[in-house]
Design a protein around this motif. Structure first.
Motif, PDB file in Angstrom:
ATOM      1  N   THR A  57       0.828  -1.216   0.000  1.00 40.36           N
ATOM      2  CA  THR A  57       0.000   0.000   0.000  1.00 40.36           C
ATOM      3  C   THR A  57       0.859   1.261   0.000  1.00 40.36           C
ATOM      4  N   GLY A  63      -2.279   5.331  -8.326  1.00 40.36           N
ATOM      5  CA  GLY A  63      -3.472   5.902  -7.739  1.00 40.36           C
ATOM      6  C   GLY A  63      -4.597   4.937  -7.456  1.00 40.36           C
ATOM      7  N   GLU A 379      -5.216  -7.833  -1.067  1.00 44.66           N
ATOM      8  CA  GLU A 379      -4.493  -8.682  -2.017  1.00 44.66           C
ATOM      9  C   GLU A 379      -4.434 -10.140  -1.561  1.00 44.66           C
TER      10      GLU A 379
HETATM   11  C1  FAD Z   1       5.286  -0.595  -6.204  1.00 44.99           C
HETATM   12  C2  FAD Z   1       3.800  -0.838  -6.202  1.00 44.99           C
HETATM   13  C3  FAD Z   1       2.946   0.094  -6.764  1.00 44.99           C
HETATM   14  C4  FAD Z   1       1.557  -0.122  -6.765  1.00 44.99           C
HETATM   15  N1  FAD Z   1       0.738   0.844  -7.265  1.00 44.99           N
HETATM   16  C5  FAD Z   1      -0.611   0.694  -7.159  1.00 44.99           C
HETATM   17  C6  FAD Z   1      -1.500   1.728  -7.543  1.00 44.99           C
HETATM   18  O1  FAD Z   1      -1.080   2.799  -7.966  1.00 44.99           O
HETATM   19  N2  FAD Z   1      -2.836   1.517  -7.413  1.00 44.99           N
HETATM   20  C7  FAD Z   1      -3.360   0.332  -6.931  1.00 44.99           C
HETATM   21  O2  FAD Z   1      -4.588   0.190  -6.828  1.00 44.99           O
HETATM   22  N3  FAD Z   1      -2.528  -0.660  -6.540  1.00 44.99           N
HETATM   23  C8  FAD Z   1      -1.180  -0.500  -6.637  1.00 44.99           C
HETATM   24  N4  FAD Z   1      -0.351  -1.506  -6.215  1.00 44.99           N
HETATM   25  C9  FAD Z   1      -0.943  -2.696  -5.606  1.00 44.99           C
HETATM   26  C10 FAD Z   1      -1.454  -2.336  -4.214  1.00 44.99           C
HETATM   27  O3  FAD Z   1      -0.530  -1.485  -3.600  1.00 44.99           O
HETATM   28  C11 FAD Z   1      -1.646  -3.563  -3.345  1.00 44.99           C
HETATM   29  O4  FAD Z   1      -2.345  -4.562  -4.012  1.00 44.99           O
HETATM   30  C12 FAD Z   1      -2.419  -3.190  -2.078  1.00 44.99           C
HETATM   31  O5  FAD Z   1      -1.808  -2.093  -1.458  1.00 44.99           O
HETATM   32  C13 FAD Z   1      -2.479  -4.369  -1.133  1.00 44.99           C
HETATM   33  O6  FAD Z   1      -2.981  -3.918   0.088  1.00 44.99           O
HETATM   34  P1  FAD Z   1      -3.154  -4.946   1.283  1.00 44.99           P
HETATM   35  O7  FAD Z   1      -3.681  -4.160   2.414  1.00 44.99           O
HETATM   36  O8  FAD Z   1      -3.906  -6.113   0.812  1.00 44.99           O
HETATM   37  O9  FAD Z   1      -1.657  -5.467   1.567  1.00 44.99           O
HETATM   38  P2  FAD Z   1      -0.324  -4.665   1.889  1.00 44.99           P
HETATM   39  O10 FAD Z   1      -0.468  -3.224   1.661  1.00 44.99           O
HETATM   40  O11 FAD Z   1       0.779  -5.336   1.164  1.00 44.99           O
HETATM   41  O12 FAD Z   1      -0.118  -4.904   3.441  1.00 44.99           O
HETATM   42  C14 FAD Z   1       0.225  -6.166   3.941  1.00 44.99           C
HETATM   43  C15 FAD Z   1       0.440  -6.054   5.417  1.00 44.99           C
HETATM   44  O13 FAD Z   1       0.474  -7.357   5.984  1.00 44.99           O
HETATM   45  C16 FAD Z   1       1.530  -7.434   6.919  1.00 44.99           C
HETATM   46  N5  FAD Z   1       1.918  -8.845   7.051  1.00 44.99           N
HETATM   47  C17 FAD Z   1       2.194  -9.729   6.070  1.00 44.99           C
HETATM   48  N6  FAD Z   1       2.490 -10.934   6.599  1.00 44.99           N
HETATM   49  C18 FAD Z   1       2.405 -10.789   7.946  1.00 44.99           C
HETATM   50  C19 FAD Z   1       2.617 -11.670   9.054  1.00 44.99           C
HETATM   51  N7  FAD Z   1       2.988 -12.950   8.886  1.00 44.99           N
HETATM   52  N8  FAD Z   1       2.448 -11.180  10.304  1.00 44.99           N
HETATM   53  C20 FAD Z   1       2.107  -9.881  10.517  1.00 44.99           C
HETATM   54  N9  FAD Z   1       1.908  -9.009   9.510  1.00 44.99           N
HETATM   55  C21 FAD Z   1       2.050  -9.464   8.237  1.00 44.99           C
HETATM   56  C22 FAD Z   1       2.609  -6.554   6.338  1.00 44.99           C
HETATM   57  O14 FAD Z   1       3.531  -6.197   7.344  1.00 44.99           O
HETATM   58  C23 FAD Z   1       1.742  -5.392   5.842  1.00 44.99           C
HETATM   59  O15 FAD Z   1       1.466  -4.540   6.929  1.00 44.99           O
HETATM   60  C24 FAD Z   1       1.041  -1.304  -6.203  1.00 44.99           C
HETATM   61  C25 FAD Z   1       1.895  -2.248  -5.649  1.00 44.99           C
HETATM   62  C26 FAD Z   1       3.268  -2.027  -5.629  1.00 44.99           C
HETATM   63  C27 FAD Z   1       4.174  -3.043  -5.002  1.00 44.99           C
END
Ligand code: FAD
Length: 553
Positions: A57, A63, A379
Motif C-alpha cells: 500500500t 493511484g 491482495e
Molecule cells: C510498487 C507498487 C505500486 C503499486 N501501485 C498501485 C496503484 O497505484 N494503485 C493500486 O490500486 N494498486 C497498486 N499496487 C498494488 C497495491 O498497492 C496492493 O495490491 C495493495 O496495497 C495491497 O494492500 P493490502 O492491504 O492487501 O496489503 P499490503 O499493503 O501489502 O499490506 C500487507 C500487510 O500485511 C503485513 N503482514 C504480512 N504478513 C504478515 C505476518 N505474517 N504477520 C504480521 N503481519 C504481516 C505486512 O507487514 C503489511 O502490513 C502497487 C503495488 C506495488 C508493489
C-alpha cells in the motif's frame, strides 16, 4: 508437501495469552480499513510484521480508480474491469467494487486524504492502461500509497479500542476443532521482545497482502511473502486463482538496483515502449499500444527480449520534457535521478516484474472465508473481482471496499468466541543436513521467475515441482524460531500451490500465458479451488465464486 497444520510445536498454556474481539493481520489499506470499520465498537488488535508503513500500500504510486468524473459511469468502470479480467471476473463483486468504491473514495477525501487537484479544485483524474476514461486519483503525482497509508494510519491511531502491535509476526491461525466443528479462534504471534504469544479472538482477518517475493524480479517490498495465504492453507480454508500473478511491464532495470516501479501513469501521459533502435515494440500488437493491459505489454516485452537476446526495453517519456516529468512524477524523477537518469533526456531501461497476486484466500463479498471466524481482504483474498488480470489501480479500491465490508460482517456476527482452550502441538522435526535459508530463498525465486513467470510451459513447471520436493525435504520438515525461516516455509507453500495451479490451467488467459497452450479455452471459464484436506482442486464456474455466503457453511 508437509501436512503440518501449524508451523511450530507449542503448548498454549505455557505462553502469554491476550484477548480481543478481532485480530487483524496486516497494516496495508485492507487491514487498516477493516480496523477503522470496526472502530470503537469492539476490541481490536492489528499486527504488522515490520513497521506499519512498510507495505505494498505505502509503495503504491499511480493511484486509486473511481468513477467520479461527471462524464464517467459505474458501467464504464465495470466494463473496463471485466475486459481486463479476460472472462474470469465475478460480475456481482465487480459491480460492488466499483459502486461502493466511489463512495469509499469520497469518504477518504472526507477523512483528509490529500489528492492532486485540477484548476477548478476537483480531484485531477489520470489515465492508466485498460481504462477507457480518466478516473485515477493520485497524490503528489506518484506518491498515492504513502498519502493513503498516512491518512489511514492516523485515523486508526485515534481509535481508543485498537491496539497496534508492529514488528509482530503472525505464524498461524488457531483453529478450534473440538466437537467436530471448525472455527478460527485467534493467532499465534511472535515479537522480537515478547517472543511467542497467543492472541485469542472471535474473528481473525488476514490482510497480509501479496507474495511478489516468490519471484526474483518483483516490484513488491520484502514483506510480501504470502504468509496469510499459507496460514489459510494450513488452517484448512479454500484458496482460489493461484495461477494468476500479474507481472507489471515497467520496473527499472539497472544492474544491482531494486526493481523500482515506473508507474503505468507514465504511459498514461504518453510515454511509449521502444527497442534499442527506437522502434515502438507495441505497434501492431494492440489498439491501445503501450497502454494495453499489463499482461499483453509484459508478454510482448518478454517475447521481444527472447527474440533479440537483449536484457531490457526502453521507456521513452522524453516528450514530457524534464520539467514536465518532474512536475507530474516528482518521486519517480527523484528516484531516477539517483541512477543518473533524467526522463526528459534519457530513455529509461525497463523490464517486467511480479507485481500483484490475483489469487488468494477465497471469500464471499463480505470477506468471509469458508472457515467460520476467518476473514480475508485486500491482495490476500480472492473474490473474483480481478478475474484473470487486475485492472490498474483497482487494488487500493479493493482494500477499501472489502476491508469496510469485512468489518460490517464481523460486527454483525453474534457467534460465541471459540477460545481459550488448550493446544498442545507436537512436531517431529528433521535435523537432516545444513540448511542455508538465503540460498533456498534465492533458488526458489530464480526458479519461479524462469519457469513460472510471464510465460510458462508444462514441462518446465513439472521440473519446478521436482525442485519443490527437494526443498521441502530440507525446509518444510524443520522447526524455525524466527521470521526468516517461517517466511521461507510460507513461500515454499504458496510457490508450490501457484505452480500446481498454473499446471492445472491448460490454456492461456489474462496473466497466465502457457507457451504449450497458447489459446483460451471456453471450458476453462472458472476457478480452481484448493484445500489442504482435498487431494485434487475443485472447480467453480464463473458466477459462483463469491456470490454465496461461503462462511455460513
Ligand atoms: C510498487 C507498487 C505500486 C503499486 N501501485 C498501485 C496503484 O497505484 N494503485 C493500486 O490500486 N494498486 C497498486 N499496487 C498494488 C497495491 O498497492 C496492493 O495490491 C495493495 O496495497 C495491497 O494492500 P493490502 O492491504 O492487501 O496489503 P499490503 O499493503 O501489502 O499490506 C500487507 C500487510 O500485511 C503485513 N503482514 C504480512 N504478513 C504478515 C505476518 N505474517 N504477520 C504480521 N503481519 C504481516 C505486512 O507487514 C503489511 O502490513 C502497487 C503495488 C506495488 C508493489
Amino acid at each position: 508437501m508437509s501436512d503440518r497444520q501449524l508451523l511450530i510445536p507449542f503448548r498454549s498454556n505455557l505462553l502469554p495469552q491476550i484477548f480481543c474481539d478481532t485480530v487483524v493481520v496486516g497494516s496495508g489499506v485492507a487491514g487498516l480499513r477493516t480496523a477503522i470499520g470496526l472502530g470503537d465498537r469492539s476490541d481490536v488488535i492489528l499486527l504488522a510484521k515490520e513497521a506499519l508503513d512498510l507495505s505494498n500500500t505505502s509503495w503504491a504510486q499511480g493511484g486509486i480508480a473511481a468513477a467520479l468524473s461527471p462524464d464517467d459511469t459505474i458501467d464504464g468502470h465495470v466494463n473496463d474491469t471485466l475486459e481486463a479480467g479476460a472472462g474470469l471476473c465475478e460480475p456481482d463483486p465487480v459491480r460492488l467494487l466499483v459502486q461502493q468504491g466511489a463512495d469509499e473514495v469520497r469518504r477518504l477525501l472526507g477523512w483528509g486524504m490529500r489528492v492532486d487537484r485540477d484548476n477548478a479544485g476537483a480531484p485531477a483524474l489520470g489515465l492508466e492502461g485498460g481504462h477507457h476514461h480518466h478516473r485515477i486519483l493520485h497524490t503528489d503525482g506518484d506518491a498515492t500509497g504513502t498519502e493513503l497509508a498516512r491518512c489511514l494510519i492516523e485515523r486508526a491511531r485515534a481509535l481508543q479500542r485498537l491496539r497496534i502491535f508492529d514488528r509482530c509476526f503472525a505464524l498461524d491461525v488457531l483453529v478450534d476443532r473440538r466437537r467436530g466443528q471448525r472455527r478460527a479462534a485467534g493467532v499465534l504471534s511472535w515479537h522480537p521482545r515478547h517472543g511467542l504469544q497467543i492472541i485469542w479472538a472471535k474473528a481473525v482477518v488476514l490482510a497480509t497482502g501479496g507474495c511478489g517475493q516468490l519471484w526474483r524480479e518483483t516490484s513488491n517490498p520484502r514483506v510480501a511473502t504470502g504468509d496469510g495465504v499459507a496460514m489459510a492453507w494450513r488452517a484448512g480454508a479454500t484458496l482460489a486463482d493461484l495461477e494468476f500473478m500479474q507481472f507489471h511491464p515497467t520496473t527499472l532495470y539497472v544492474a544491482g538496483a531494486p526493481r523500482h516501479l515506473i508507474s503505468e501513469a507514465v504511459r498514461g501521459e504518453g510515454a511509449t515502449l521502444v527497442d534499442r533502435q527506437g522502434r515502438s515494440i507495441m505497434d501492431g500488437v494492440h489498439a491501445l499500444g503501450s497502454l494495453a493491459t499489463r499482461d499483453i505489454v509484459s508478454r510482448t516485452i518478454i517475447r521481444h527480449l527472447a527474440s533479440t537476446g537483449e536484457s531490457h526495453v526502453l521507456l521513452d517519456a522524453r516528450a514530457m520534457g524534464s520539467d514536465g516529468f518532474r512536475t507530474r512524477f516528482p518521486g519517480l524523477a527523484r528516484m531516477l535521478g539517483g541512477y543518473g537518469l533524467d526522463a526528459g533526456r534519457d530513455l529509461i531501461p525497463v523490464h517486467p516484474a511480479a507485481h500483484y497476486f490475483v489469487g488468494g484466500v477465497r471469500t464471499d463479498m463480505d470477506g468471509r472465508t469458508d472457515l467460520p471466524g476467518l476473514y480475508a481482504c485486500g491482495e490476500a483474498a480472492a473474490t473474483g473481482v480481478h478475474g484473470a488480470n487486475r485492472l490498474a489501480s483497482n487494488s487500493l479500491l479493493e482494500g477499501l471496499v472489502f476491508g469496510a465490508r469485512a468489518a460490517e460482517a464481523i460486527l454483525a456476527d453474534d457467534s460465541p468466541q471459540a477460545g481459550p482452550f488448550t493446544i498442545v502441538h507436537e512436531v517431529e522435526a528433521t535435523e537432516r543436513g545444513e540448511l542455508d535459508l538465503s540460498d533456498i530463498r534465492s533458488s526458489l525465486r530464480s526458479a519461479m521467475w524462469r519457469n513460472v513467470g510471464v510465460e510458462r510451459s508444462g514441462a518446465r513447471m513439472q521440473d519446478v515441482l521436482g525442485m519443490f520436493d527437494f526443498w521441502n525435504r530440507y525446509a518444510m520438515e524443520r522447526v524455525f524460531d524466527a521470521p526468516d525461516g517461517w517466511e521461507v516455509q510460507n513461500l515454499l507453500t504458496v510457490g508450490r500451490l501457484a505452480t500446481q495451479a498454473a499446471l492445472a490451467r491448460t490454456e492461456s488467459r489474462g496473466t497466465h500465458a502457457r507457451s504449450d497452450f497458447p489459446d483460451t479455452s471456453e471450458a476453462m471459464a472458472g476457478h480452481f479451488l484448493w484445500r489442504s484436506d482435498a487431494a485434487k482442486p475443485a472447480w467453480s464456474p464463473v458466477g459462483q465464486l463469491a456470490c454465496t455466503r461461503v462462511g455460513s457453511t
